[in-house]
Scaffold this motif. Sequence first.
Motif, PDB file in Angstrom:
ATOM      1  N   GLN A  90       5.551  -0.349  -2.423  1.00 27.09           N
ATOM      2  CA  GLN A  90       6.507  -0.752  -3.462  1.00 27.09           C
ATOM      3  C   GLN A  90       6.608   0.353  -4.518  1.00 27.09           C
ATOM      4  O   GLN A  90       5.735   1.213  -4.609  1.00 27.09           O
ATOM      5  N   TRP A  98      10.702  -6.946 -10.272  1.00 27.45           N
ATOM      6  CA  TRP A  98      11.822  -6.689  -9.366  1.00 27.45           C
ATOM      7  C   TRP A  98      13.084  -7.053 -10.135  1.00 27.45           C
ATOM      8  O   TRP A  98      13.096  -8.064 -10.843  1.00 27.45           O
ATOM      9  N   LEU A 178       3.038  -1.276   9.696  1.00 24.74           N
ATOM     10  CA  LEU A 178       2.581  -2.655   9.572  1.00 24.74           C
ATOM     11  C   LEU A 178       1.193  -2.750  10.182  1.00 24.74           C
ATOM     12  O   LEU A 178       0.921  -2.155  11.226  1.00 24.74           O
ATOM     13  N   ASP A 179       0.338  -3.496   9.530  1.00 21.58           N
ATOM     14  CA  ASP A 179      -1.040  -3.655   9.987  1.00 21.58           C
ATOM     15  C   ASP A 179      -1.252  -5.064  10.515  1.00 21.58           C
ATOM     16  O   ASP A 179      -0.914  -6.028   9.843  1.00 21.58           O
ATOM     17  N   TYR A 180      -1.805  -5.119  11.680  1.00 23.55           N
ATOM     18  CA  TYR A 180      -2.086  -6.414  12.312  1.00 23.55           C
ATOM     19  C   TYR A 180      -3.556  -6.486  12.707  1.00 23.55           C
ATOM     20  O   TYR A 180      -4.238  -5.466  12.823  1.00 23.55           O
TER      21      TYR A 180
ATOM     22  N   GLY B 120      -0.559 -10.581  11.230  1.00 20.13           N
ATOM     23  CA  GLY B 120      -0.088  -9.567  10.283  1.00 20.13           C
ATOM     24  C   GLY B 120       0.042 -10.137   8.890  1.00 20.13           C
ATOM     25  O   GLY B 120      -0.510 -11.190   8.576  1.00 20.13           O
ATOM     26  N   SER B 121       0.751  -9.435   8.046  1.00 20.81           N
ATOM     27  CA  SER B 121       1.035  -9.916   6.706  1.00 20.81           C
ATOM     28  C   SER B 121       2.525 -10.212   6.669  1.00 20.81           C
ATOM     29  O   SER B 121       3.352  -9.312   6.593  1.00 20.81           O
ATOM     30  N   ARG B 123       4.573 -11.362   4.585  1.00 23.71           N
ATOM     31  CA  ARG B 123       5.376 -10.901   3.440  1.00 23.71           C
ATOM     32  C   ARG B 123       5.838  -9.463   3.654  1.00 23.71           C
ATOM     33  O   ARG B 123       6.946  -9.090   3.278  1.00 23.71           O
ATOM     34  N   ASP B 124       4.958  -8.647   4.231  1.00 23.01           N
ATOM     35  CA  ASP B 124       5.323  -7.253   4.487  1.00 23.01           C
ATOM     36  C   ASP B 124       6.170  -7.124   5.747  1.00 23.01           C
ATOM     37  O   ASP B 124       7.118  -6.345   5.797  1.00 23.01           O
ATOM     38  N   VAL B 125       5.806  -7.888   6.775  1.00 25.60           N
ATOM     39  CA  VAL B 125       6.541  -7.823   8.039  1.00 25.60           C
ATOM     40  C   VAL B 125       8.026  -8.099   7.804  1.00 25.60           C
ATOM     41  O   VAL B 125       8.895  -7.402   8.331  1.00 25.60           O
ATOM     42  N   ARG B 128      10.890  -5.594   6.983  1.00 26.25           N
ATOM     43  CA  ARG B 128      11.504  -4.741   8.019  1.00 26.25           C
ATOM     44  C   ARG B 128      12.821  -5.302   8.525  1.00 26.25           C
ATOM     45  O   ARG B 128      13.486  -4.652   9.324  1.00 26.25           O
ATOM     46  N   TRP B 139      10.137  -1.855   0.003  1.00 24.56           N
ATOM     47  CA  TRP B 139       9.198  -2.900   0.451  1.00 24.56           C
ATOM     48  C   TRP B 139       9.216  -4.159  -0.419  1.00 24.56           C
ATOM     49  O   TRP B 139       8.153  -4.682  -0.777  1.00 24.56           O
ATOM     50  N   PRO B 140      10.397  -4.678  -0.754  1.00 24.17           N
ATOM     51  CA  PRO B 140      10.391  -5.946  -1.499  1.00 24.17           C
ATOM     52  C   PRO B 140      10.013  -7.083  -0.553  1.00 24.17           C
ATOM     53  O   PRO B 140      10.689  -7.314   0.443  1.00 24.17           O
ATOM     54  N   ASP B 141       8.929  -7.766  -0.839  1.00 24.52           N
ATOM     55  CA  ASP B 141       8.426  -8.769   0.097  1.00 24.52           C
ATOM     56  C   ASP B 141       9.227 -10.058  -0.016  1.00 24.52           C
ATOM     57  O   ASP B 141       9.995 -10.259  -0.960  1.00 24.52           O
TER      58      ASP B 141
END
Lengths: 320, 354
Positions: A90, A98, A178-180, B120-121, B123-125, B128, B139-141
């Motif tokens: 961000q 925001w 992305l982390d999984y 995963g997360s 909010r982040d996924v 995309r 990256w606004p979740d």
Amino acid sequence: MTSVPSPEVLRAPLVVEFPFTRSLGPVQSAFLTGLRERTVLGVRTGDGRTLVPPVEYDPVTAEEIRDLVEVAATGTVTTWAWNHEPRRGQPLDTPFAWVLVRLDGADTALLHALDAPGPDAVRSGMRVRVRWAAERVGAITDIACFEPYEGEAAQAGTAPHTGAFDDPVTGIVAAARLDYTYAPGRAQSAYIHALSDRRTVGERCPSCRKVYVPPRGACPTCGVATAERVEVGPRGTVTTYCIVNIKAKNLDIEVPYVYAHIALDGADLALHARIAGIPYDEVRMGLRVEPVWTEGGRYPDHYRPTGEPDADYDTYKELV
Amino acid sequence: MAPHERRQVAVVAFGQSDHLRTTDELSEVEMLMPVLHEVLAATGLKTSDIGFTCSGSSDYLAGRAFSFTMALDGVGAWPPISESHVEMDGAWALYEAWVKLQTGEADTALVYSYGKSSPGSVRDVLTRQLDPYYVAPLWPDSVALAALQAQALIDAGETDEPALAGVASRSRTAAAANPHAQLKGPVAQGEYAVRPLRTGDCPPVGDGAAAVILAAGERARELCERPAWIRGIDHRIEAHGLGVRDLTDSPSTRLAAERAGVFERPVDTAELHAPFTSQEVVLRKALSLADDVAVNPSGGALAANPMMAAGLIRIGEAAARIHRGDSDRAVAHATSGPCLQQNLVAVLEGETRV
């Protein structure tokens, strides 16, 4: 039927990272190049509205739009949300708001971050201005963020703009990570556990009685759960193969080598693995093979010939 | 197509998993299969009897390409079946199946969807799925974007924080009667997640699956005592630019509802896919729901929001109420994308009981 207690479910980190390379159309190119030059451009619609950020097609009429105009780097917050815990990627790593900002001269709002001391310092209707990034490359992040601004528009109205710049930006690289935490589930966990024990297990379908390896927990023919664990192999038969002549990056195997489908004894589905211990041009359908583990390996490194006579075609033809 | 030219298609069975925060012990297909078997058992159909199969899921939740192909093992895809997939909520898979049944090429359809958010997360996924040029690089979740919409509603005087807390409380209280819900009974509104939304205004993150069987005409009557007839279904989308839209309204929902026939006669039940409390405010207005309509008697997405399945579950829950005789005419809504960007609306009816 074996009744083995479910081994501990496996988990492993999985990082998916990709630098998406995207080309820009004329309008997006002008907008992002403009940001690099500290110039904010919008696009005029047929009914006279100015869209910022600009798009190539009118969101209402779908008409192609190209008339660029320069708008101010100052504007008004139309809505906001206080983000007290910034997340990776961000715009700011300290708490921020925001905001949707309608720049002076624009009829639509741009999403970005507002650097403010706290939520009490933010309200809809407040005046803000662009804080430019020190290093600008032609991306939305060339706007570092917005900051509070008590003042009039930095310029009055909008001015037509050709959109022409020296050395225009024609593409962006949108890095995504992305982390999984990957968990393969019950059936595949059992398979991987057994492999590290130098055993290969499949699962039998209760309906068609076929043994699937590696097991995925379901019979793709009957659509039912496969629960009965069956040990297969270790020996098997090459059902088909190919000769690989191109060296893969980061793979320490000399080419040419053979990659084969192998029907392990007792399995009704062939799995695939590398064949070694025999010249590549002597590998053949029907060749009998067995797995070779390296020291400490958690799965077979490759399969090698057992020296048995070749299997009769009829014994494996259903698995080719 | 005028309504009288349509084939009458009904939801004849609905099943869903228990929605859980994590299901590490199960792969997607292992999570999905009991749900598939539930709807097949309810109708007495075998997978080989199904005329068309359509699923909804997302590779971004799984972190793997073509992840839906693994789930296909659960439907008996060999020998080859007539099958399709949408990379979004299963409600849109249901729409595709409904269209397929309209063509007359199939009389029954199996629709399923599933999502595991736990690896995963989410909010982040979900960032995309945003505009990759102007928005995704920031990256606004998903919670932040919903919070912008909530603040716009508050500024417009359409709601306030106590009213949002009321939506949260009513939904979770209703979910106490839903054995599949992830959050049941009163939940504290909690701290701000992204102000003005508190944790209580946000949906739980979890894993789950759902399945529906559709059937056309007489086939539906054979398979279900009281079919939930889809009298109308439509979906609409709005501009992807968030700053182009009026976030306090949902013209796409209103238009889809109009085309689906929602406004022709009152409904008694509304299953709304509103993952955030503030979104229920927008949807109630867009659908002009009367005060006596039972809104989200299942608890809605605030009680369980398995990504890619939560919209299909709204249709399934509305249909199940008709099957049980708790509703005669229901509206079901599904959404996808940030701030209610895409909206699907279906009208379901049960035949008059004697």
